[in-house]
Design a protein around this motif. Structure first.
Motif, PDB file in Angstrom:
ATOM      1  N   TYR A   1       0.802  -1.220   0.000  1.00  0.00           N
ATOM      2  CA  TYR A   1       0.000   0.000   0.000  1.00  0.00           C
ATOM      3  C   TYR A   1       0.835   1.270   0.000  1.00  0.00           C
ATOM      4  CZ  TYR A   1      -3.719  -3.218   1.286  1.00  0.00           C
ATOM      5  OH  TYR A   1      -4.611  -4.243   1.316  1.00  0.00           O
TER       6      TYR A   1
ATOM      7  N   ALA B   1      -8.291  -1.188   4.256  1.00  0.00           N
ATOM      8  CA  ALA B   1      -7.658  -2.441   3.850  1.00  0.00           C
ATOM      9  C   ALA B   1      -6.445  -2.750   4.724  1.00  0.00           C
ATOM     10  CB  ALA B   1      -7.247  -2.373   2.387  1.00  0.00           C
TER      11      ALA B   1
ATOM     12  N   THR C   1      -6.959  -4.354   8.421  1.00  0.00           N
ATOM     13  CA  THR C   1      -7.304  -5.772   8.539  1.00  0.00           C
ATOM     14  C   THR C   1      -6.102  -6.638   8.863  1.00  0.00           C
ATOM     15  OG1 THR C   1      -7.041  -6.107   6.162  1.00  0.00           O
ATOM     16  CG2 THR C   1      -9.255  -5.540   6.959  1.00  0.00           C
TER      17      THR C   1
END
Length: 156
Positions: free
Chosen positions: A59, A111, A114
């Motif tokens: 990311y 995201a 998690t």
């Protein structure tokens, strides 16, 4: 005050500071609300980039890309260099930058949380703070730059 078209048509000025004249930093912009918002967005995207680098490297590209886009806008606004590109609608570009960053950081932050890693949770917290800063920036751009232009166009 000369427009960008007039500056292009004139011959370049002579002297030691003539080449750096377009890149002088406007210190009043850096202390204005827009400058502080851009600096805050830049700092928070860098913090999120560091958090993603420490936890989930998949990311980190989103944070790095937004960091460079925000840095470019800060450079253009702080040096008044955006006035040379008079055919671009800068408030609209800035508004779209904020909206796209809101969407990207919301998706990436949720995201990342998690994974339950400590740095990813920190990136989530800073991401939510950054989304709120981008939302405020988009709101200010919309209220001060986009809405007055639309009402001026209706009056003409």
């Amino acid at each position: 005050m000369l427009s960008a078209l007039d500056r292009r048509d004139r011959p370049p000025e002579e002297g030691p500071a003539a080449g750096l004249q377009g890149f002088a930093v406007d210190k009043t912009f850096l202390s204005s609300l827009k400058g502080i918002l851009l600096e805050t967005e830049l700092a928070l995207t860098f913090i999120i980039f560091i958090c993603f680098t420490a936890s989930i490297s998949a990311y980190m590209a989103a944070a790095l890309l937004e960091f460079f886009i925000t840095l470019a806008f800060l450079f253009f606004y702080a040096t008044q260099y955006y006035q040379r590109f008079d055919r671009l609608n800068w408030p609209c570009l800035d508004f779209l930058r904020c909206v796209s960053a809101i969407i990207i950081f919301l998706v990436v932050s949720f995201a990342a949380v998690t994974s339950r890693d400590g740095a990813a949770i920190a990136a989530f917290v800073f991401g939510i703070i950054l989304v709120s800063v981008f939302a405020y920036d988009a709101f200010k751009i919309y209220r001060t730059d986009i809405v007055p232009r639309a009402t001026q166009g209706d009056q003409q």
